[in-house]
Design a protein around this motif. Sequence first.
Motif, PDB file in Angstrom:
ATOM      1  N   ALA A 428      92.417  54.262  88.716  1.00  0.00           N
ATOM      2  CA  ALA A 428      92.458  53.035  87.932  1.00  0.00           C
ATOM      3  C   ALA A 428      93.046  53.280  86.558  1.00  0.00           C
ATOM      4  CB  ALA A 428      91.045  52.449  87.800  1.00  0.00           C
ATOM      5  N   ASP A 429      92.962  54.516  86.076  1.00  0.00           N
ATOM      6  CA  ASP A 429      93.447  54.823  84.738  1.00  0.00           C
ATOM      7  C   ASP A 429      94.804  55.528  84.759  1.00  0.00           C
ATOM      8  OD1 ASP A 429      92.984  54.665  81.973  1.00  0.00           O
ATOM      9  OD2 ASP A 429      92.435  56.779  81.911  1.00  0.00           O
ATOM     10  N   VAL A 479      89.703  44.470  91.572  1.00  0.00           N
ATOM     11  CA  VAL A 479      88.757  43.879  90.623  1.00  0.00           C
ATOM     12  C   VAL A 479      87.993  42.729  91.267  1.00  0.00           C
ATOM     13  CG1 VAL A 479      88.593  42.546  88.498  1.00  0.00           C
ATOM     14  CG2 VAL A 479      90.011  44.588  88.568  1.00  0.00           C
ATOM     15  N   LEU A 480      88.719  41.778  91.867  1.00  0.00           N
ATOM     16  CA  LEU A 480      88.057  40.602  92.452  1.00  0.00           C
ATOM     17  C   LEU A 480      87.213  40.987  93.661  1.00  0.00           C
ATOM     18  CD1 LEU A 480      91.040  38.137  92.080  1.00  0.00           C
ATOM     19  CD2 LEU A 480      88.788  37.868  91.034  1.00  0.00           C
ATOM     20  N   ASP A 481      87.703  41.914  94.476  1.00  0.00           N
ATOM     21  CA  ASP A 481      86.921  42.334  95.641  1.00  0.00           C
ATOM     22  C   ASP A 481      85.622  43.014  95.205  1.00  0.00           C
ATOM     23  OD1 ASP A 481      86.773  42.801  98.603  1.00  0.00           O
ATOM     24  OD2 ASP A 481      86.738  44.874  97.926  1.00  0.00           O
ATOM     25  N   LEU A 550      81.743  48.800  88.431  1.00  0.00           N
ATOM     26  CA  LEU A 550      82.058  48.013  87.241  1.00  0.00           C
ATOM     27  C   LEU A 550      82.874  48.830  86.240  1.00  0.00           C
ATOM     28  CD1 LEU A 550      78.702  46.083  86.717  1.00  0.00           C
ATOM     29  CD2 LEU A 550      80.834  45.242  87.720  1.00  0.00           C
ATOM     30  N   ALA A 551      82.690  50.147  86.207  1.00  0.00           N
ATOM     31  CA  ALA A 551      83.521  50.987  85.339  1.00  0.00           C
ATOM     32  C   ALA A 551      84.980  50.935  85.785  1.00  0.00           C
ATOM     33  CB  ALA A 551      83.013  52.423  85.355  1.00  0.00           C
ATOM     34  N   ILE A 556      90.618  48.833  84.899  1.00  0.00           N
ATOM     35  CA  ILE A 556      91.783  48.073  85.367  1.00  0.00           C
ATOM     36  C   ILE A 556      92.098  46.924  84.414  1.00  0.00           C
ATOM     37  CG2 ILE A 556      92.596  46.554  87.215  1.00  0.00           C
ATOM     38  CD1 ILE A 556      91.106  48.338  89.193  1.00  0.00           C
ATOM     39  N   ILE A 557      91.073  46.180  83.997  1.00  0.00           N
ATOM     40  CA  ILE A 557      91.298  45.024  83.124  1.00  0.00           C
ATOM     41  C   ILE A 557      91.821  45.484  81.773  1.00  0.00           C
ATOM     42  CG2 ILE A 557      90.178  43.103  81.955  1.00  0.00           C
ATOM     43  CD1 ILE A 557      90.696  42.726  84.959  1.00  0.00           C
TER      44      ILE A 557
END
Length: 585
Positions: A428-429, A479-481, A550-551, A556-557
């Motif tokens: 994600a990073d 994210v949404l999933d 959640l991390a 991602i956001i």
Amino acid sequence: MTAAVGVRRLGRRSGLVVGLVVLLGLLGSGLATYALHSTAKNRSERAFEQRQTVVAQVVMAELIQYGLALSDLSASLGAQAELTADSFGAIAAPINGQRLPGAAEVGYIVSATDGTAAAVQADWRRRGSAGLTLKTGGAGSGEHYFVVLGRSLTGSTATLGLDLRGTAQAVQALRSARTDGGISTSPTFEVPGFADRYFIMTAPVFATQPAAEAGRFRGWIAMTFSGKEFLGPTPGVIGGDQVSIEFADVSSGRPVTIATWKPGARVDDGMPARVVEIPIPQKQWQLTIRPTVRLLPAAEAWLARGAAAIGGVITLLLALLTATVVTSRDRALRRVDQATAELRDDIERREAVEQQLRRREEELVGFAGVVAHDLRSPLANVIGYADLMAGLDDGAMHEKQRRYLSRVQASAGRMRDLIDDLLAYAMADNTTLRTSEVDLNELVDSIVAERLGSAPAGTSIDCAPLPTACGDPSQLRQVLDNLIGNAIKYTPPDRTAEITVSATAQPDGLSRIEVADRGIGIPESQRSEVFNAFTRAEGSESYPGTGLGLAIVQRIIERHHGTVGVDDNPGGGTRFWFTVPTPAS
């Protein structure tokens, strides 16, 4: 004389031919034996390396579990406005010897001096620790460390009122934990009257409630462990009869054996032991792993010896055959040519076998490199072998063995989930963003279709019109999933899951996407922490998860230049939200 000389020359020539055959046979057999022996040795070393890696990873995973359990207890105790004996009992109730093998007792420790011991005793008696007696006599002046609350995990009576000041190792760990603010482990120590060695793991307790006392040091939560029972049978089950394992404390400079796992097979002295330093906690423990004679299958271990024996027999037969066929010059020459041709073919076959073995060795070296740098490969081996053992069980295993196997499968499954989440957390990073315009309506519709297929009956997901976002489609889907999956997962079983996905326009070209649910909710005091890695909100302990979901969402956001948060959902539950850029109009 001439005939005699000719006979002697012929005999010498025949002897030379026979000697040459014997020499070539022994040479060929020796080369084949050496090649097979080298291959078996290399395979043993790679198998030992793989087994060592698996055992070390399993031990570290178990130690992480101990640390997480202690951290959870510390956080839960710190969240109590006033800690009582009843609240301590409720918080410590989930701790047991099966979950944390080797744990003998969990206790809450506070400090006192000679002058304050009486007041501390009265205060903790008021909080429900009936019969608590704090004695400082004979321990000298200065700070004392009393166990005021406790719970035995072995069925015995908790040692309330015990002053740990007399145990230098325990005092060292308590002071280190208070100074560093983290988990500390004492060196091992002996208890008079007991043959086993013991040590404690402790963590400081800082107040988080009430708000006026936030950050104030209250005391320590400590677990006492029995050395020989520490970590339980898991390392031995993983090592099987292929390795012997010794777990030692090296905090004093010289190794002090805490626990050993010795199979029935004899240790292979031909291969040196491997010493693995355990980096958690404080690099004070190490594993010494020794291979046994069963590291490789018996047939493979005897392959080189069998090749040497067969080669010797073949050489002997060739010598007898040559001696027989060289009785005359012409016949000897023909037989020598034939034998030479056969030997050439044999050498070619041997070279072909050696080339094939070299290719196989290169493949195995590559495979070993992957295994050494990829956590999922050894874990897949563990899961595969555990499933194979479970599938092949025809009733021969004892119930205890089945429980051990079940624990291995469960632990490996949790570790696999943790590794997957860790990889997702890293990706994600680090993954390159491939930004495009993403129709969030289509994205959410596909996620809802997948989730409803496995969701509990009655699950309702209401989706309001959503905008088009600018971002990486795969990461926004993740994210949404994650948020929709959490909304379904954290709904109590006796309640129907009701999820609402909506959006509102924000300034600066952003849209705020919200996922609301009617689940268990998140306490307001923990909402700022749930996006930290490995953090789980109070009340979610009984639900599966690794504390990374959640991390990952937050990472991602933030890479999409947005923000993420969580609010209370009016009527119950939570409302997670995040902002993403939208195309310029």
